[in-house]
Design a protein around this motif. Sequence first.
Motif, PDB file in Angstrom:
ATOM      1  N   TYR A  89      10.132   3.483 -11.763  1.00 28.70           N
ATOM      2  CA  TYR A  89      10.042   2.728 -11.126  1.00 28.70           C
ATOM      3  C   TYR A  89       8.499   2.137 -10.654  1.00 28.70           C
ATOM      4  CZ  TYR A  89      10.598   0.362  -6.376  1.00 28.70           C
ATOM      5  OH  TYR A  89      10.639  -0.171  -5.438  1.00 28.70           O
ATOM      6  N   ILE A  90       7.766   2.987 -10.773  1.00 30.20           N
ATOM      7  CA  ILE A  90       6.121   2.433 -10.584  1.00 30.20           C
ATOM      8  C   ILE A  90       5.905   1.791 -12.338  1.00 30.20           C
ATOM      9  CG2 ILE A  90       3.619   2.817 -10.460  1.00 30.20           C
ATOM     10  CD1 ILE A  90       4.372   5.533  -8.987  1.00 30.20           C
ATOM     11  N   VAL A  91       6.294   2.492 -12.918  1.00 29.39           N
ATOM     12  CA  VAL A  91       5.537   2.019 -14.273  1.00 29.39           C
ATOM     13  C   VAL A  91       6.650   0.519 -14.698  1.00 29.39           C
ATOM     14  CG1 VAL A  91       5.463   2.087 -17.130  1.00 29.39           C
ATOM     15  CG2 VAL A  91       4.951   4.019 -15.555  1.00 29.39           C
ATOM     16  N   GLY A  92       7.947   0.637 -14.307  1.00 27.32           N
ATOM     17  CA  GLY A  92       9.033  -1.063 -14.608  1.00 27.32           C
ATOM     18  C   GLY A  92       7.768  -1.740 -13.612  1.00 27.32           C
ATOM     19  N   HIS A  93       7.858  -1.521 -12.519  1.00 26.25           N
ATOM     20  CA  HIS A  93       7.050  -2.765 -11.521  1.00 26.25           C
ATOM     21  C   HIS A  93       5.493  -2.992 -11.976  1.00 26.25           C
ATOM     22  CE1 HIS A  93      11.162  -3.275  -9.728  1.00 26.25           C
ATOM     23  NE2 HIS A  93      11.660  -2.441  -9.890  1.00 26.25           N
ATOM     24  N   LEU A  94       5.053  -1.669 -11.911  1.00 25.61           N
ATOM     25  CA  LEU A  94       3.048  -2.423 -11.984  1.00 25.61           C
ATOM     26  C   LEU A  94       2.817  -1.838 -13.173  1.00 25.61           C
ATOM     27  CD1 LEU A  94       3.398  -0.182  -8.509  1.00 25.61           C
ATOM     28  CD2 LEU A  94       3.457  -2.564  -8.775  1.00 25.61           C
ATOM     29  N   GLY A  95       3.394  -1.126 -13.946  1.00 24.95           N
ATOM     30  CA  GLY A  95       2.295  -0.624 -15.284  1.00 24.95           C
ATOM     31  C   GLY A  95       1.360  -1.427 -15.734  1.00 24.95           C
ATOM     32  N   ASP A  96       0.551  -0.875 -16.843  1.00 25.22           N
ATOM     33  CA  ASP A  96      -0.325  -1.361 -16.711  1.00 25.22           C
ATOM     34  C   ASP A  96      -1.453  -0.833 -17.364  1.00 25.22           C
ATOM     35  OD1 ASP A  96      -2.937  -3.388 -17.043  1.00 25.22           O
ATOM     36  OD2 ASP A  96      -3.644  -3.391 -14.976  1.00 25.22           O
ATOM     37  N   ALA A  97      -1.604  -1.338 -18.778  1.00 24.01           N
ATOM     38  CA  ALA A  97      -2.662  -0.461 -19.920  1.00 24.01           C
ATOM     39  C   ALA A  97      -3.331   0.259 -19.406  1.00 24.01           C
ATOM     40  CB  ALA A  97      -2.270  -0.985 -21.158  1.00 24.01           C
ATOM     41  N   GLN A  98      -4.649  -1.255 -18.313  1.00 24.91           N
ATOM     42  CA  GLN A  98      -5.422  -0.662 -17.757  1.00 24.91           C
ATOM     43  C   GLN A  98      -5.378  -0.154 -17.138  1.00 24.91           C
ATOM     44  OE1 GLN A  98      -8.390  -1.133 -19.765  1.00 24.91           O
ATOM     45  NE2 GLN A  98      -7.129  -1.490 -21.101  1.00 24.91           N
ATOM     46  N   ALA A  99      -4.370   0.641 -15.796  1.00 25.22           N
ATOM     47  CA  ALA A  99      -4.227   1.245 -14.595  1.00 25.22           C
ATOM     48  C   ALA A  99      -5.405   2.192 -15.157  1.00 25.22           C
ATOM     49  CB  ALA A  99      -3.091   1.421 -14.530  1.00 25.22           C
ATOM     50  N   THR A 100      -5.844   3.336 -13.569  1.00 27.65           N
ATOM     51  CA  THR A 100      -6.909   4.327 -13.529  1.00 27.65           C
ATOM     52  C   THR A 100      -5.871   5.312 -12.922  1.00 27.65           C
ATOM     53  OG1 THR A 100      -8.862   2.484 -12.899  1.00 27.65           O
ATOM     54  CG2 THR A 100      -8.861   5.280 -12.159  1.00 27.65           C
ATOM     55  N   LEU A 101      -5.325   5.808 -13.409  1.00 27.44           N
ATOM     56  CA  LEU A 101      -5.313   7.559 -12.201  1.00 27.44           C
ATOM     57  C   LEU A 101      -5.968   8.338 -11.654  1.00 27.44           C
ATOM     58  CD1 LEU A 101      -2.795   8.818 -15.098  1.00 27.44           C
ATOM     59  CD2 LEU A 101      -2.414   7.392 -13.221  1.00 27.44           C
ATOM     60  N   VAL A 102      -6.317   8.211 -10.547  1.00 28.58           N
ATOM     61  CA  VAL A 102      -6.678   8.616  -9.345  1.00 28.58           C
ATOM     62  C   VAL A 102      -6.337   9.726  -8.454  1.00 28.58           C
ATOM     63  CG1 VAL A 102      -8.614   8.447  -7.501  1.00 28.58           C
ATOM     64  CG2 VAL A 102      -7.906   5.895  -9.163  1.00 28.58           C
ATOM     65  N   LEU A 103      -7.362  11.638  -9.313  1.00 28.37           N
ATOM     66  CA  LEU A 103      -7.101  12.659  -7.982  1.00 28.37           C
ATOM     67  C   LEU A 103      -7.708  12.825  -7.301  1.00 28.37           C
ATOM     68  CD1 LEU A 103      -7.766  14.643 -11.600  1.00 28.37           C
ATOM     69  CD2 LEU A 103      -5.656  15.213 -10.116  1.00 28.37           C
ATOM     70  N   ASP A 104      -7.122  13.250  -6.114  1.00 30.63           N
ATOM     71  CA  ASP A 104      -7.439  13.673  -4.835  1.00 30.63           C
ATOM     72  C   ASP A 104      -6.703  14.473  -4.396  1.00 30.63           C
ATOM     73  OD1 ASP A 104      -9.896  14.268  -3.533  1.00 30.63           O
ATOM     74  OD2 ASP A 104      -9.525  12.206  -2.353  1.00 30.63           O
ATOM     75  N   ASP A 105      -7.416  15.178  -2.911  1.00 32.55           N
ATOM     76  CA  ASP A 105      -6.358  16.148  -2.627  1.00 32.55           C
ATOM     77  C   ASP A 105      -6.074  15.699  -1.029  1.00 32.55           C
ATOM     78  OD1 ASP A 105      -8.745  18.133  -0.887  1.00 32.55           O
ATOM     79  OD2 ASP A 105      -8.955  17.976  -2.955  1.00 32.55           O
ATOM     80  N   THR A 106      -5.534  15.728  -0.172  1.00 30.26           N
ATOM     81  CA  THR A 106      -4.879  15.436   0.938  1.00 30.26           C
ATOM     82  C   THR A 106      -4.587  16.679   2.325  1.00 30.26           C
ATOM     83  OG1 THR A 106      -4.698  13.937   2.945  1.00 30.26           O
ATOM     84  CG2 THR A 106      -3.116  14.459   1.231  1.00 30.26           C
ATOM     85  N   GLN A 107      -4.479  16.915   3.234  1.00 32.88           N
ATOM     86  CA  GLN A 107      -4.057  17.954   4.022  1.00 32.88           C
ATOM     87  C   GLN A 107      -3.777  17.611   5.075  1.00 32.88           C
ATOM     88  OE1 GLN A 107      -7.631  17.726   3.549  1.00 32.88           O
ATOM     89  NE2 GLN A 107      -7.750  18.412   2.095  1.00 32.88           N
ATOM     90  N   VAL A 108      -2.634  18.419   4.999  1.00 31.43           N
ATOM     91  CA  VAL A 108      -1.710  18.488   7.133  1.00 31.43           C
ATOM     92  C   VAL A 108      -2.020  19.403   8.016  1.00 31.43           C
ATOM     93  CG1 VAL A 108       0.659  18.615   7.816  1.00 31.43           C
ATOM     94  CG2 VAL A 108       0.111  17.152   5.519  1.00 31.43           C
ATOM     95  N   ILE A 109      -2.225  19.480   8.640  1.00 31.12           N
ATOM     96  CA  ILE A 109      -2.510  20.382   9.716  1.00 31.12           C
ATOM     97  C   ILE A 109      -1.176  21.374  10.305  1.00 31.12           C
ATOM     98  CG2 ILE A 109      -3.890  21.012  11.888  1.00 31.12           C
ATOM     99  CD1 ILE A 109      -5.303  18.847  11.576  1.00 31.12           C
TER     100      ILE A 109
END
Length: 428
Positions: A89-109
């Motif tokens: 769904y994301i690629v079908g609507h936002l797909g972009d050969a120049q996109a950036t993949l971003v890594l990070d983590d988040t927490q839930v207390i």
Amino acid sequence: MLIDVAPEHVEGWAEELASLTAGLGHLFARPEPREVFADLIEGLLSGLGRKNGWTMAERAGHATPHRIQKFLGEASWDADTLLAEVQDYIVGHLGDAQATLVLDDTQVIKKGSRSVGVAHQHCGVTGDVRNCQVMVMLTYAAERGHTFCDRRLYLPAVWAQDAGRRRDAGVPEEIAFATKPELGMAMLRGAIDRNLPFAWVAADADYGKDPALRAFLHEWALPYVLGVPVTLPVAGPAGKPHQPAVHKAGDLLHYAIARDQWERRSQGEGSKGQRYYDWTWFDVALPGQQPADGFAHHLLIRRSTKKKQLAGGRVDFEYAYFLVHHRRNAALGEAVCRAGVRWKIEENNEQAKQITGLGQYQVRRWNSWHRHVTCSMLAQAFLTVQRAQHPDAGPEPGPEDCTAADNAPGHGDEQGKGGRTQEMSACR
């Protein structure tokens, strides 16, 4: 920038949402889970202040949260299959050969000790050590919008090595302890295997300092901008034969200051407007790690435009360091822009927790956690796509936000040294 969702927008998107959830009905073998799935996604997108089983059940007209709890815990469906649909769904609507993949983590207390993966560990949300769950997330950042595209639950060693806790929480036998960068690599490998279109990878220093992650990116010839600690060993810059063979990244600051070749550029738009910094970069080598063929390594240094009060009462400029792995014709402006794109995942973290209930689950088991988080990701992706398709809801910041500037003030900072002004290549 958060997607600002008004009730009238969601109401106007009802037909699109119904079409989306109906189109995913094949994931469920029976009519009841299809209905509950639609109710759950609608609830995650609703204006409820708290999005848990009770509130969403009441909104859907259920007498108790049992149907939602059963859907997340016992019903027969696969969260990874839904994840693949979310990515399509994301690629079908936002797909972009120049996109950036971003890594990070988040927490839930979390309270207690029974929720899968919960432990007394560092919590980036509060900046201290406390009882929480840690999820490693991957954002797809494209020109038209940015949204989560993958997730992994971090399983601390105290969990991975405890057969009883694993059994009680339903952790699959094949799941072993993995570091956060290793979980990040698994998601990047999945993006490659599924042919997600993208051009760069970005992450902060918790990932940039990991040599195995860097080696993976070199192996796949992927350009990256990774935050790095001042202690990262580097060799260079070239042409300095009297310098020690290997430095710490922070030791090269004196070279950058002496060279005095800074460019003022925006790292993107923040809550107070464009975020201007002074930037410089120069070539370095990583001891024991070669770049991919046709690539080079640069150390990118960011300097605040004003001196600030630092720890210990010292007043000085504030610096940050990034390692750039790029094709040899890459320009400083593109590296700066990609460094700024990293903040998109911070926006996704905040948005998902505030709007689509990312951390508001009341589940304890492995399977249920993955189901809830993937549903939240689908809800967020839907909002992002609707924002891209409906300009009246307000535009997402685009690549033009990462521009060079002569004498740009940037949050009222002082006038800058006139560095070169060059046209930004489009980057996401």
